[in-house]
Design a protein around this motif. Structure first.
Motif, PDB file in Angstrom:
ATOM      1  N   LEU A   1      62.125  63.495  47.934  1.00  0.00           N
ATOM      2  CA  LEU A   1      61.873  62.239  48.657  1.00  0.00           C
ATOM      3  C   LEU A   1      61.888  61.047  47.693  1.00  0.00           C
ATOM      4  O   LEU A   1      62.349  59.954  48.041  1.00  0.00           O
ATOM      5  CB  LEU A   1      60.536  62.319  49.402  1.00  0.00           C
TER       6      LEU A   1
ATOM      7  N   ASN B   1      65.373  60.212  46.980  1.00  0.00           N
ATOM      8  CA  ASN B   1      65.953  59.522  48.153  1.00  0.00           C
ATOM      9  C   ASN B   1      65.513  58.065  48.263  1.00  0.00           C
ATOM     10  O   ASN B   1      66.012  57.337  49.113  1.00  0.00           O
ATOM     11  CB  ASN B   1      65.417  60.113  49.475  1.00  0.00           C
TER      12      ASN B   1
ATOM     13  N   ASP C   1      62.441  57.437  49.420  1.00  0.00           N
ATOM     14  CA  ASP C   1      61.619  57.447  50.639  1.00  0.00           C
ATOM     15  C   ASP C   1      60.131  57.241  50.376  1.00  0.00           C
ATOM     16  O   ASP C   1      59.363  57.027  51.313  1.00  0.00           O
ATOM     17  CB  ASP C   1      61.778  58.795  51.363  1.00  0.00           C
TER      18      ASP C   1
ATOM     19  N   PRO D   1      59.445  55.160  59.402  1.00  0.00           N
ATOM     20  CA  PRO D   1      60.804  54.878  59.894  1.00  0.00           C
ATOM     21  C   PRO D   1      60.894  53.477  60.500  1.00  0.00           C
ATOM     22  O   PRO D   1      59.908  52.955  61.024  1.00  0.00           O
ATOM     23  CB  PRO D   1      61.021  55.953  60.974  1.00  0.00           C
TER      24      PRO D   1
ATOM     25  N   TRP E   1      59.973  62.835  61.243  1.00  0.00           N
ATOM     26  CA  TRP E   1      60.594  61.897  60.296  1.00  0.00           C
ATOM     27  C   TRP E   1      60.741  62.538  58.911  1.00  0.00           C
ATOM     28  O   TRP E   1      61.799  62.472  58.282  1.00  0.00           O
ATOM     29  CB  TRP E   1      59.729  60.626  60.247  1.00  0.00           C
TER      30      TRP E   1
ATOM     31  N   GLN F   1      63.448  65.149  58.861  1.00  0.00           N
ATOM     32  CA  GLN F   1      64.781  64.526  58.822  1.00  0.00           C
ATOM     33  C   GLN F   1      65.127  64.042  57.424  1.00  0.00           C
ATOM     34  O   GLN F   1      66.233  64.254  56.945  1.00  0.00           O
ATOM     35  CB  GLN F   1      64.844  63.362  59.809  1.00  0.00           C
ATOM     36  N   ARG F   2      64.163  63.400  56.774  1.00  0.00           N
ATOM     37  CA  ARG F   2      64.448  62.876  55.440  1.00  0.00           C
ATOM     38  C   ARG F   2      64.630  63.993  54.413  1.00  0.00           C
ATOM     39  O   ARG F   2      65.289  63.804  53.400  1.00  0.00           O
ATOM     40  CB  ARG F   2      63.337  61.905  54.984  1.00  0.00           C
TER      41      ARG F   2
ATOM     42  N   ARG G   1      66.119  66.711  55.215  1.00  0.00           N
ATOM     43  CA  ARG G   1      67.295  67.434  55.734  1.00  0.00           C
ATOM     44  C   ARG G   1      66.921  68.823  56.235  1.00  0.00           C
ATOM     45  O   ARG G   1      67.626  69.800  55.993  1.00  0.00           O
ATOM     46  CB  ARG G   1      68.379  67.581  54.662  1.00  0.00           C
TER      47      ARG G   1
END
Ligand code: GLU
Length: 315
Positions: free
Chosen positions: A101, A104, A106, A154, A221, A224-225, A227
């Motif tokens: 994360l 990413n 995030d 999100p 959420w 999803q982040r 994957r």
């Protein structure tokens, strides 16, 4: 995400369900309802049912509680597949997810204390805690150190189809704000651990108490982040006492006695909207389970967040 429904909203054909108690005390009727609902929903599809002990929060874990929970479930003839997973042994997996994360973009470090957050929060959130005001989102204030790591909420609403409660929508940003994944005490947050572990165990259908309904958008959420595949969700009504309080350790819910056997399981199943014939209620456990698996239908479960325990529990 534009408010799209991201969870399948129906039980997958090859269902892998689970029960994931936190060992904060012994099983009470409220947690038994989640165990029974998740078990029957998985078994009725011919699927697997896994057990996970969520002992990630060291302060809340009570010595001996995990073993007591497993003994109670075994005493009620629940049969789980494979080894029990203990979150306390999964720290490397949580660390790896957190670094994914971070790569990413995030998550971000946060220096805020609880008091600072409370002083600047725009509102009280769905968890009853102040909504994070976003103070550290664009960098730590000068001279301050990171206390925790937060996940960016999100930009769009998260929507999903709950198999019991129907369509759910939440704007995570206003409901909780950017949320903690690595806590100030160095422990990983439940929200991260649950998502990583459900994926690692191949869980594709989650059946649990409606106290977690407000956490689900955060978990979708996160999945999803990371994957990961988003599972189907079903949130069962919570059992509350005559005063309207959720049965829990805090409200001093009585620990269940597995030696009561079928009448106790029947009470949980009736709470979930299934009328149990008198002979089944008194039957030996294998017969009770056989009847319950054959007669389970999630469509009978009341679409309510909580319900008062009408009947008296077997003594
Ligand atoms: N460990 C949580 C609890 O006992 C349940 C987590 C979950 O089912 O996702 O309340």
């Amino acid at each position: 995400m534009n408010g799209s429904v991201e969870s399948p909203g129906r039980r997958p054909a090859a269902c892998r369900g689970r029960f994931a108690p936190s060992p904060t005390g012994r099983l009470h009727f409220g947690s038994l309802v989640a165990a029974v609902g998740s078990y029957l929903d998985a078994r009725a599809s011919g699927g697997n049912w896994l057990l996970r002990i969520e002992d990630i929060d060291r302060q809340r874990t009570a010595p001996g509680a995990a073993d007591a929970i497993l003994r109670t479930l075994a005493g009620l003839a629940f049969e789980w597949d494979g080894e029990v997973l203990y979150q306390s042994r999964r720290l490397d997996a949580y660390r790896a997810a957190l670094s994914q994360l971070r790569d990413n973009g995030d998550i971000y470090p946060c220096a805020c204390s609880r008091r600072e957050i409370a002083a600047h929060a725009p509102a009280v959130g769905v968890d009853g805690a102040p909504v994070y005001p976003g103070t550290c989102r664009s960098g730590l204030p000068h001279g301050r150190d990171a206390r925790s790591w937060r996940m960016l909420a999100p930009a769009d609403e998260v929507a999903f189809e709950d198999r019991v409660q129907g369509t759910q929508r939440q704007d995570v940003a206003t409901a909780v704000g950017d949320f903690v994944l690595l806590r100030a005490d160095g422990q990983f947050a439940y929200q991260l651990a649950v998502v990583v572990d459900d994926a690692a165990q191949g869980v594709n259908s989650i059946v649990r108490g409606a106290d977690l309904l407000d956490s689900t958008p955060r978990q979708i959420w996160l999945a999803q982040r990371l994957r990961l595949t988003v599972p189907a969700y079903a949130h069962l009504p919570l059992a509350s006492n005559a005063a309207g309080e959720k049965l829990s350790k805090q409200t001093r819910a009585r620990a269940i006695d597995a030696s009561i056997g079928s009448p106790l399981l029947a009470a949980a199943l009736e709470f979930l909207g299934h009328a149990v014939p008198a002979d089944v209620r008194q039957a030996p456990l294998p017969e009770f389970w056989c009847w319950a698996i054959a007669n389970w239908s999630i469509t009978r479960v009341p679409a309510r967040r909580s319900a008062t325990l009408g009947q008296r529990l077997p003594p």
